[in-house]
Each structure stands twice: as structure tokens, then as C-alpha cells.
Design a protein around this motif. Structure first.
Motif, PDB file in Angstrom:
ATOM      1  N   VAL A 118       0.987  -1.290   0.127  1.00 28.23           N
ATOM      2  CA  VAL A 118      -0.098  -0.039  -0.052  1.00 28.23           C
ATOM      3  C   VAL A 118       0.692   1.162   0.220  1.00 28.23           C
ATOM      4  O   VAL A 118       0.554   2.077  -0.514  1.00 28.23           O
ATOM      5  CB  VAL A 118      -1.001   0.094   1.123  1.00 28.23           C
ATOM      6  N   SER A 119       1.912   1.109   0.771  1.00 23.57           N
ATOM      7  CA  SER A 119       2.974   2.333   0.903  1.00 23.57           C
ATOM      8  C   SER A 119       3.390   2.519  -0.642  1.00 23.57           C
ATOM      9  O   SER A 119       3.916   3.824  -1.054  1.00 23.57           O
ATOM     10  CB  SER A 119       4.161   2.024   1.767  1.00 23.57           C
ATOM     11  N   ASP A 120       3.869   1.530  -1.412  1.00 20.29           N
ATOM     12  CA  ASP A 120       4.258   1.785  -2.575  1.00 20.29           C
ATOM     13  C   ASP A 120       3.207   2.787  -3.546  1.00 20.29           C
ATOM     14  O   ASP A 120       3.924   3.301  -4.362  1.00 20.29           O
ATOM     15  CB  ASP A 120       4.648   0.165  -3.525  1.00 20.29           C
ATOM     16  N   LYS A 121       1.962   2.459  -3.626  1.00 23.20           N
ATOM     17  CA  LYS A 121       0.969   3.012  -4.152  1.00 23.20           C
ATOM     18  C   LYS A 121       0.864   4.466  -3.945  1.00 23.20           C
ATOM     19  O   LYS A 121       0.881   5.152  -4.984  1.00 23.20           O
ATOM     20  CB  LYS A 121      -0.360   2.379  -4.039  1.00 23.20           C
ATOM     21  N   PHE A 122       1.088   4.700  -2.617  1.00 20.56           N
ATOM     22  CA  PHE A 122       1.107   6.127  -2.202  1.00 20.56           C
ATOM     23  C   PHE A 122       2.443   6.932  -2.730  1.00 20.56           C
ATOM     24  O   PHE A 122       2.423   8.036  -3.014  1.00 20.56           O
ATOM     25  CB  PHE A 122       1.133   6.422  -0.773  1.00 20.56           C
ATOM     26  N   LYS A 123       3.680   6.037  -2.554  1.00 20.45           N
ATOM     27  CA  LYS A 123       4.816   6.634  -3.105  1.00 20.45           C
ATOM     28  C   LYS A 123       4.703   6.850  -4.699  1.00 20.45           C
ATOM     29  O   LYS A 123       5.333   8.003  -5.162  1.00 20.45           O
ATOM     30  CB  LYS A 123       6.045   5.732  -2.884  1.00 20.45           C
ATOM     31  N   ILE A 124       3.907   5.732  -5.454  1.00 14.46           N
ATOM     32  CA  ILE A 124       3.880   6.166  -6.955  1.00 14.46           C
ATOM     33  C   ILE A 124       3.040   7.405  -7.195  1.00 14.46           C
ATOM     34  O   ILE A 124       3.447   8.327  -7.876  1.00 14.46           O
ATOM     35  CB  ILE A 124       3.308   5.142  -7.435  1.00 14.46           C
ATOM     36  N   LEU A 125       2.067   7.539  -6.367  1.00 11.19           N
ATOM     37  CA  LEU A 125       1.195   8.940  -6.582  1.00 11.19           C
ATOM     38  C   LEU A 125       2.099  10.067  -6.104  1.00 11.19           C
ATOM     39  O   LEU A 125       2.188  11.149  -6.856  1.00 11.19           O
ATOM     40  CB  LEU A 125       0.173   9.220  -5.621  1.00 11.19           C
ATOM     41  N   LYS A 126       2.910  10.083  -5.081  1.00  8.87           N
ATOM     42  CA  LYS A 126       3.914  11.104  -4.875  1.00  8.87           C
ATOM     43  C   LYS A 126       4.920  11.576  -5.918  1.00  8.87           C
ATOM     44  O   LYS A 126       5.229  12.567  -6.423  1.00  8.87           O
ATOM     45  CB  LYS A 126       4.682  10.852  -3.610  1.00  8.87           C
ATOM     46  N   LEU A 127       5.424  10.338  -6.423  1.00  9.56           N
ATOM     47  CA  LEU A 127       6.311  10.475  -7.718  1.00  9.56           C
ATOM     48  C   LEU A 127       5.762  11.103  -8.779  1.00  9.56           C
ATOM     49  O   LEU A 127       6.345  12.157  -9.632  1.00  9.56           O
ATOM     50  CB  LEU A 127       6.997   9.111  -7.995  1.00  9.56           C
ATOM     51  N   ASN A 128       4.598  10.620  -9.107  1.00 18.14           N
ATOM     52  CA  ASN A 128       3.621  11.296 -10.179  1.00 18.14           C
ATOM     53  C   ASN A 128       3.678  12.828  -9.907  1.00 18.14           C
ATOM     54  O   ASN A 128       4.116  13.623 -11.038  1.00 18.14           O
ATOM     55  CB  ASN A 128       2.216  10.530 -10.313  1.00 18.14           C
ATOM     56  N   ASN A 129       3.328  13.235  -8.848  1.00 16.99           N
ATOM     57  CA  ASN A 129       2.826  14.494  -8.543  1.00 16.99           C
ATOM     58  C   ASN A 129       4.256  15.300  -8.716  1.00 16.99           C
ATOM     59  O   ASN A 129       4.217  16.400  -9.168  1.00 16.99           O
ATOM     60  CB  ASN A 129       2.252  14.600  -7.356  1.00 16.99           C
ATOM     61  N   GLU A 130       5.347  14.893  -8.171  1.00 17.05           N
ATOM     62  CA  GLU A 130       6.732  15.504  -8.108  1.00 17.05           C
ATOM     63  C   GLU A 130       7.049  15.524  -9.500  1.00 17.05           C
ATOM     64  O   GLU A 130       7.391  16.746  -9.763  1.00 17.05           O
ATOM     65  CB  GLU A 130       7.534  14.910  -7.202  1.00 17.05           C
ATOM     66  N   LEU A 131       7.167  14.802 -10.444  1.00 19.15           N
ATOM     67  CA  LEU A 131       7.866  14.813 -11.780  1.00 19.15           C
ATOM     68  C   LEU A 131       6.857  15.632 -12.618  1.00 19.15           C
ATOM     69  O   LEU A 131       7.337  16.499 -13.559  1.00 19.15           O
ATOM     70  CB  LEU A 131       7.831  13.412 -12.292  1.00 19.15           C
ATOM     71  N   LYS A 132       5.546  15.670 -12.290  1.00 24.03           N
ATOM     72  CA  LYS A 132       4.736  16.448 -13.034  1.00 24.03           C
ATOM     73  C   LYS A 132       4.796  17.907 -12.884  1.00 24.03           C
ATOM     74  O   LYS A 132       4.833  18.726 -13.838  1.00 24.03           O
ATOM     75  CB  LYS A 132       3.217  16.454 -12.740  1.00 24.03           C
ATOM     76  N   ALA A 133       5.277  18.356 -11.666  1.00 24.29           N
ATOM     77  CA  ALA A 133       5.502  19.831 -11.318  1.00 24.29           C
ATOM     78  C   ALA A 133       6.954  20.228 -11.774  1.00 24.29           C
ATOM     79  O   ALA A 133       7.254  21.378 -11.830  1.00 24.29           O
ATOM     80  CB  ALA A 133       5.517  20.058  -9.835  1.00 24.29           C
ATOM     81  N   MET A 134       7.845  19.240 -12.309  1.00 23.90           N
ATOM     82  CA  MET A 134       9.143  19.529 -12.624  1.00 23.90           C
ATOM     83  C   MET A 134       9.263  19.704 -13.802  1.00 23.90           C
ATOM     84  O   MET A 134       8.627  18.927 -14.616  1.00 23.90           O
ATOM     85  CB  MET A 134      10.356  18.619 -12.203  1.00 23.90           C
ATOM     86  N   SER A 135      10.016  20.652 -14.705  1.00 22.95           N
ATOM     87  CA  SER A 135      10.457  20.949 -15.966  1.00 22.95           C
ATOM     88  C   SER A 135      11.466  20.027 -16.075  1.00 22.95           C
ATOM     89  O   SER A 135      12.158  19.363 -15.535  1.00 22.95           O
ATOM     90  CB  SER A 135      10.861  22.275 -16.238  1.00 22.95           C
ATOM     91  N   LEU A 136      11.516  19.690 -17.548  1.00 20.15           N
ATOM     92  CA  LEU A 136      12.604  18.787 -18.474  1.00 20.15           C
ATOM     93  C   LEU A 136      13.901  19.215 -17.639  1.00 20.15           C
ATOM     94  O   LEU A 136      14.915  18.433 -17.629  1.00 20.15           O
ATOM     95  CB  LEU A 136      12.322  18.456 -19.618  1.00 20.15           C
ATOM     96  N   GLU A 137      14.171  20.570 -17.823  1.00 22.60           N
ATOM     97  CA  GLU A 137      15.338  21.003 -17.506  1.00 22.60           C
ATOM     98  C   GLU A 137      15.848  20.752 -16.021  1.00 22.60           C
ATOM     99  O   GLU A 137      17.014  20.582 -15.802  1.00 22.60           O
ATOM    100  CB  GLU A 137      15.427  22.701 -17.912  1.00 22.60           C
ATOM    101  N   GLN A 138      14.771  20.792 -15.038  1.00 22.69           N
ATOM    102  CA  GLN A 138      15.145  20.695 -13.873  1.00 22.69           C
ATOM    103  C   GLN A 138      15.371  19.197 -13.599  1.00 22.69           C
ATOM    104  O   GLN A 138      16.228  18.864 -12.763  1.00 22.69           O
ATOM    105  CB  GLN A 138      13.945  20.991 -13.032  1.00 22.69           C
ATOM    106  N   ILE A 139      14.738  18.236 -14.327  1.00 21.93           N
ATOM    107  CA  ILE A 139      14.842  16.913 -14.156  1.00 21.93           C
ATOM    108  C   ILE A 139      16.663  16.704 -14.418  1.00 21.93           C
ATOM    109  O   ILE A 139      17.310  16.018 -13.784  1.00 21.93           O
ATOM    110  CB  ILE A 139      14.055  15.838 -15.119  1.00 21.93           C
ATOM    111  N   PHE A 140      16.871  17.163 -15.788  1.00 20.99           N
ATOM    112  CA  PHE A 140      18.267  16.642 -16.023  1.00 20.99           C
ATOM    113  C   PHE A 140      19.340  17.565 -15.352  1.00 20.99           C
ATOM    114  O   PHE A 140      20.490  17.492 -15.721  1.00 20.99           O
ATOM    115  CB  PHE A 140      18.363  17.021 -17.789  1.00 20.99           C
ATOM    116  N   ALA A 141      19.049  18.588 -14.417  1.00 22.74           N
ATOM    117  CA  ALA A 141      19.934  19.267 -13.550  1.00 22.74           C
ATOM    118  C   ALA A 141      19.986  18.795 -12.201  1.00 22.74           C
ATOM    119  O   ALA A 141      20.607  18.779 -11.401  1.00 22.74           O
ATOM    120  CB  ALA A 141      19.473  20.528 -13.509  1.00 22.74           C
ATOM    121  N   SER A 142      19.058  17.681 -11.952  1.00 20.33           N
ATOM    122  CA  SER A 142      19.143  17.099 -10.504  1.00 20.33           C
ATOM    123  C   SER A 142      20.133  16.044 -10.270  1.00 20.33           C
ATOM    124  O   SER A 142      20.875  15.683 -11.206  1.00 20.33           O
ATOM    125  CB  SER A 142      17.619  16.109 -10.562  1.00 20.33           C
ATOM    126  N   LYS A 143      20.427  15.791  -9.130  1.00 20.46           N
ATOM    127  CA  LYS A 143      21.187  14.620  -8.826  1.00 20.46           C
ATOM    128  C   LYS A 143      21.337  13.563  -9.585  1.00 20.46           C
ATOM    129  O   LYS A 143      20.111  12.891  -9.615  1.00 20.46           O
ATOM    130  CB  LYS A 143      21.269  14.456  -7.242  1.00 20.46           C
TER     131      LYS A 143
END
Length: 416
Positions: A118-143
Motif C-alpha cells: 500500500v505504501s508503494d501505491k502512495f509513493k507512486i502517486l507522490k512520484l507522479n505529482n513531483e515529476l509533473k511539477a518539474m520541468s525537463l530542464e530541472q530533471i536533467f539538472a537533478s542529482k
């Protein structure tokens, strides 16, 4: 000089070379593209065999790619949509896992799949929301870490990693251990979240055919390998020398630049087997994943679950391998057939064709989303393009082709 007086050569009629030619044509210039093989497309090709269209390896287009939206006429490609999910074969059973928010028919199967916590399902939702809010430039500048480290650091369970993330993204990254940069994972995950995986009705090669058909001033010369690219000229494999004001190398350039030392590109490889069967066990357009760690097969797909421009008798099945092995041609085919029956219950197979793709994806670190036109310039008259300069993707191939063409245009302005 007049625009018509410039000699602009492009080495390689893959996606980056074709886009470069289109950008230059838009500004009124003509190009000549030298292609070593019998057609344009590079790694994006489709064969017609026994009445079926067979892509050179199982490939999809993500319709959220920004550059695909810019350069492709999506409507004329008659894109066929995959469902946003997968059928996972594990422990003698198959379970469907998908995104019910985008396709409600996947809700019940996903709830019943019992994959991950169940925790995995919530983590997937959290990941979805975080990546939706990030620009592609931010993704490729991340660690940058490996994808596996990234998933573990986010607290995903071993079950969801081994049952879903590994088999699904191994088929995209073409390596079984999720060693690929987490920037690539985040990019692909975001693109899946913003759109769908699709295939042209006529196969993946229709993308290259469409780009080539848009060229009006350029000439594509096939079956003409280039041996060397030097300042002001290129040398064909038959020894013929051709003058060149500007040259774009839209392929792996490490063997072409003579005394100009260039880092060699390391390539990932994969194998795809095509079969026909009397029936398909996955009736809808969902990718099948084999999650058993001992399996050689990574993923499978029934192409006839989508509309196809060329369809023979029976159902068309592709099977992709990304793991290294030392099996003979006969033994690897026997192993694939045996695993299809063992893990998926698929029998009555008729083998069609095997593709061994030695240069399927570039193996890269320090992935960057884009590059400036100036960064494509290798020497005063030589420019570089190809997804191996950024990250392995059609989006990157188009980006580098565009940037190399823009670099030439900028250089012309400063020297005119």
C-alpha cells in the motif's frame, strides 16, 4: 555566397540527420545526406516480412515528446495507443498493473494485482505529482544516481522494484539492472505521465519515412558509406572525395574524424524475436513483462492488439531480450520458446525473424536535456548530431539535429 552555392553534407539519414536537413531547408538551403544502408531511418526502421510489418526491435513513441510534437504530423501517422499499464508474469500467474486514472478499465485488475505494498501505491502517486511539477530542464539538472538507487532511496519495496520497475524499465533502458541514470528514468516516467506510448499504424519506420518525405531541396544518397570526414571535405568508402563547406555527422563519429580524436560511444544491445501464434493471451494493447529473475525474456507484445497497416495470418508476437548470454542461435531460440510456454503459457509458435541489434541505445552518464548550437561544433566546418550526445531517445535525436543545423546557420551569419 548565395544560399545555393553552399555545399552542406550530412552523414547519416537517421532521425537527427533528417531533422537537421529540414531545419536547413526551412532557411532556403539544400543538403546532401549520405546513408550507408538501403533506406533512411537509422535505428528507426520497419521491414515487411511474411505479410507483417516488423520493427527493428520493439520500439514505441511517447507522444508527449516535445520534439515529436514539433516535427511530426501525428495525425497522418495514424498513431495506435497502448493502454497505460502492463501484464506481469510471475510465479506462474499473470497480473495487470496500470493507471486507472487514465483508463478506468484498469482499476479492478490493478487493485487485485497484489504487486507492491500500500505504501508503494502512495509513493507512486507522490512520484507522479513531483515529476509533473518539474520541468525537463530541472530533471536533467537533478542529482544523478542509478535508477535502482533512486528507487531505493525513495523507499520503494523490493517487490515493486523487482516485479514492475525492473522488467518495465529494463525493456526501455535495454539493461537488466537499472544502472541507467535516474535522469533518464525521471524523463521517461514524466513523458508516460503526460501522454501515451504509441506506434504508427505502419510501424515505427513510418516516423523516418514521414520526415524524409518532407524534404524538398535535399538529396538522400543510399548505400553510400562515408569513410572520413575532414575539414572542407568528406571521403567515401570507395575513396571518392567530396567538397563540403559544412558537414553534420549525424551518426557515431568516433571512426570518421581521422586525426581528430573523439571519445568512442559504448552501445547497449538487445535482441527481438518475432513469432506468429493462433491466438493472443493478452487481448488488449498491454506490454507483457516477465518478472522472474532467471528468465532470459524481458518483455513481449502482441502487435496485432493494435491496428496495423500490414498484417499477415495469425497473431504477431514480439519478444525482447536485454540480458547478455552466450547461447547459440538454435539454443537461444529454443530457450525463448521454452520460456514463453513456462512463464506465459504461450504455445503453437511459428518463428518469423530475429533481430540482433548491436547498437540499440548509447550507454551514457551525465545526461543532459539539451545543448546549445555552439556545443555541436566539432571543428570550423564539422558539426555533430545524434542522441548519443544527450540521452538515448527520439526526442534527443531530434534536438541534436536541430541544434547542429542552427549552429551552421549562425556560423553563416557571422562569416557572411
Amino acid at each position: 555566397m548565395e544560399k545555393s552555392e553552399y555545399t552542406i553534407n550530412i552523414v547519416g539519414a537517421g532521425i537527427s540527420g533528417l531533422v537537421a536537413a529540414l531545419v536547413l531547408e526551412k532557411e532556403g538551403y539544400s543538403t546532401t545526406i549520405y546513408e550507408a544502408t538501403d533506406r533512411a531511418g537509422g535505428r528507426v526502421k520497419t521491414d515487411i516480412y511474411e505479410g507483417f510489418q516488423l520493427d527493428h526491435g520493439f520500439q514505441v513513441l511517447l507522444d508527449a515528446y516535445p520534439m515529436a510534437k514539433k516535427y511530426l504530423d501525428m495525425d497522418s501517422l495514424a498513431l495506435q495507443k497502448f493502454l497505460p499499464g502492463a501484464v506481469i508474469f510471475k510465479d506462474g500467474k499473470n497480473k495487470t498493473l496500470g493507471d486507472p486514472l487514465r483508463n478506468v478499465s484498469l482499476l479492478i485488475p490493478t487493485l487485485l494485482a497484489n504487486i507492491g505494498t500500500v505504501s508503494d501505491k502512495f509513493k507512486i502517486l507522490k512520484l507522479n505529482n513531483e515529476l509533473k511539477a518539474m520541468s525537463l530542464e530541472q530533471i536533467f539538472a537533478s542529482k544523478e544516481t542509478s535508477t535502482l538507487t533512486y528507487l531505493k532511496d525513495r523507499g520503494f519495496s523490493d517487490d515493486i522494484i523487482s516485479s514492475f520497475f525492473k522488467p518495465f524499465f529494463s525493456g526501455i533502458f535495454l539493461e537488466p539492472n537499472l544502472e541507467t541514470s535516474c535522469r533518464m528514468f525521471q524523463f521517461v516516467y514524466k513523458m508516460f505521465g503526460e501522454g501515451l506510448a504509441v506506434l504508427p499504424k505502419a510501424g515505427i519506420g513510418a516516423i523516418a519515412e514521414q520526415l524524409a518525405s518532407k524534404l524538398k531541396r535535399s538529396n538522400i544518397i543510399l548505400n553510400t558509406p562515408v569513410e572520413r570526414v575532414l575539414e572542407g571535405k568528406l571521403v567515401l568508402a570507395d575513396g571518392k572525395e567530396l567538397p563540403s563547406h559544412y558537414t553534420i555527422i549525424a551518426t557515431d563519429a568516433s571512426h570518421l574524424t581521422g586525426d581528430l580524436i573523439m571519445e568512442t560511444v559504448t552501445w547497449k544491445r538487445c535482441e527481438t524475436f518475432y513469432f506468429t501464434t493462433p491466438k493472443r493471451i493478452i487481448p488488449r494493447p498491454l506490454i507483457g513483462l516477465i518478472a522472474d529473475k532467471d528468465a532470459l525474456i524481458n518483455n513481449l507484445f502482441f502487435h496485432t492488439s493494435l491496428e496495423m497497416a500490414n498484417r499477415g495470418e495469425g497473431e504477431l508476437l514480439s519478444v525482447t531480450l536485454v540480458k547478455e548470454h552466450q547461447l547459440s542461435d538454435k539454443d537461444v531460440l529454443d530457450r525463448v520458446v521454452q520460456e514463453l510456454e513456462q512463464y506465459c503459457g504461450i504455445t503453437e509458435l511459428t518463428f518469423l525473424k530475429r533481430y540482433q541489434i548491436k547498437k540499440a541505445l548509447p550507454q551514457l552518464t551525465n545526461l543532459q536535456y539539451s545543448m546549445t548550437p555552439q556545443q555541436t561544433q566539432w571543428s570550423p566546418s564539422i558539426y555533430l548530431a545524434g542522441d548519443h550526445h544527450l540521452y538515448g531517445s527520439l526526442n534527443a535525436a531530434m534536438t541534436t539535429g536541430e541544434m547542429a543545423a542552427k549552429a551552421i546557420l549562425e556560423h553563416m551569419k557571422t562569416t557572411s
